[in-house]
Design a protein around this motif. Structure first.
Motif, short mmCIF file in Angstrom:
data_model
loop_
_atom_site.label_atom_id
_atom_site.label_comp_id
_atom_site.label_asym_id
_atom_site.label_seq_id
_atom_site.Cartn_x
_atom_site.Cartn_y
_atom_site.Cartn_z
N GLU A 103 10.26 -52.66 -7.92
CA GLU A 103 8.95 -52.03 -7.88
C GLU A 103 8.02 -52.56 -8.97
OE1 GLU A 103 9.26 -47.82 -7.78
OE2 GLU A 103 10.18 -47.79 -5.78
N ALA A 160 13.42 -56.38 -4.37
CA ALA A 160 13.40 -54.92 -4.27
C ALA A 160 13.06 -54.31 -5.62
CB ALA A 160 14.73 -54.39 -3.75
N LYS A 173 18.40 -61.81 -2.81
CA LYS A 173 17.93 -60.85 -3.81
C LYS A 173 18.19 -61.37 -5.22
CE LYS A 173 18.42 -56.08 -5.40
NZ LYS A 173 19.03 -54.74 -5.13
N ALA A 226 6.47 -50.72 -4.62
CA ALA A 226 7.33 -51.62 -3.85
C ALA A 226 6.52 -52.40 -2.83
CB ALA A 226 8.43 -50.82 -3.15
#
Length: 340
Positions: A126, A124, A321, A86
């Motif tokens: 990873e 967000a 996002k 992340a």
């Protein structure tokens, strides 16, 4: 601007000696036990104000960001970010270049006065991307959690990030070939032969736009503001170069879209947000849009949306996002196309 940039770089080092004769100016490991001095904060502020993303940010907000940054250095070949880990920090590039690699393929190069890490952090995700220094780099780094706290306190900064990520989507679309990366038009939504009531509008917004788990009152506020429009075949929505003050969320119908420089043609319909990216990017229309099949859609005025986002931080972050995740998807589509 160039003079201010060079002066700020010299002042950070505390010397006017040529860079190759001095020790590295930035430590790679953040010293959490000390805070930057007033002079250091000022020099970081000067650097940030030369970045295009800070051009319209009030000085007092830029000062808050500067006080939360830490200097970094990266050697050539060093990873700024790795896929599978992340992104915990965002980097404002002061000197040097890096390359973003997605699924083993280079997709973009970034250099001085640009920002890296924000997309992966916002998404967000990873599995965001690898980012590798192509030469020795100097950056100003800010922790993601700190930046989001500043977003919440200073909407003007969040608005600028929203504009910047939207512009990145627009730039990527323009490089994705004749169809701009758009696929076939989806089937029409099923809906009653009457105007939508408030609950139905809320359900539609939650299902089709990137608002995630935003508060019910935020969705309800937007649902009250949207307009249901019915437009016939042949209706011209806008031309290339028109101002972009609104966008459409189609329920039924098809919109024919044509861009030039480069030539692109695609069709949009149910499930698409038509004109949203240029509106949120505060850019003029980049394609001509004409109704190809009778259209039923919701119209959202951009200024109204921004006012609601300012009052509902979780909705704004959910939208960011969604856009950031979309950019990673465009990176994947463009892996065989030069997106640098």
């Amino acid at each position: 601007i160039e003079a201010r940039w060079c002066e700020a770089l010299r002042s950070i080092s505390g010397t006017r000696t040529a860079p190759h004769k001095q020790e590295p100016r930035f430590k790679h490991v953040r010293d959490t036990q000390s805070s930057p001095s007033m002079s250091e904060r000022f020099q970081r502020f000067l650097i940030l104000k030369t970045l295009p993303s800070f051009a319209e940010i009030p000085s007092q907000v830029a000062q808050v960001v500067a006080s939360n940054t830490s200097p970094r250095t990266f050697a050539a070949g060093e990873y700024l970010y790795r896929g599978g880990t992340a992104a915990l920090e965002v980097q404002y590039i002061v000197r040097g270049e890096c390359e973003i690699v997605r699924n083993g393929k280079p997709v973009r190069r970034l250099g001085p006065r640009m920002v890296v890490g924000g997309i992966s952090a916002l998404a967000a995700e990873e599995q965001g991307y690898d980012c590798i220094a192509l030469q020795e780099m100097e950056t100003l780094s800010i922790r993601v959690e700190d930046s989001q706290e500043i977003f919440e306190e200073h909407f003007v900064l969040l608005k600028q990030v929203l504009r910047g990520t939207s512009r990145e989507v627009l730039e990527a679309r323009r490089k994705l070939g004749p169809t701009a990366g758009f696929g076939p038009v989806a089937a029409a939504f099923e809906f009653p032969d009457r105007p939508f009531d408030l609950v139905e509008r809320m359900a539609f917004l939650r299902k089709t736009f990137s608002f995630g788990a935003s508060e019910i009152d935020a969705i309800a506020e937007l649902a009250r503001e949207i307009q249901e429009v019915h437009l016939p075949r042949g209706e011209l929505l806008w031309k290339v170069g028109d101002r972009s003050a609104y966008f459409l969320l189609p329920l039924r119908g098809v919109i024919d879209c044509r861009a030039s420089d480069p030539d692109q043609r695609f069709q949009l319909g149910p499930g698409d947000s038509v004109g949203a990216i240029d509106s949120l990017a505060d850019e003029r229309r980049w394609y001509r849009a004409e109704v190809l099949e009778d259209l039923v859609a919701f119209r959202i005025d951009t200024e109204v949306l921004l006012e609601i986002l300012e009052d509902h931080f979780s909705m704004a972050i959910a939208l960011l996002k969604g856009i950031a995740t979309g950019i990673l998807g465009l990176y994947d589509q463009g892996s065989a196309v030069d997106l640098s």
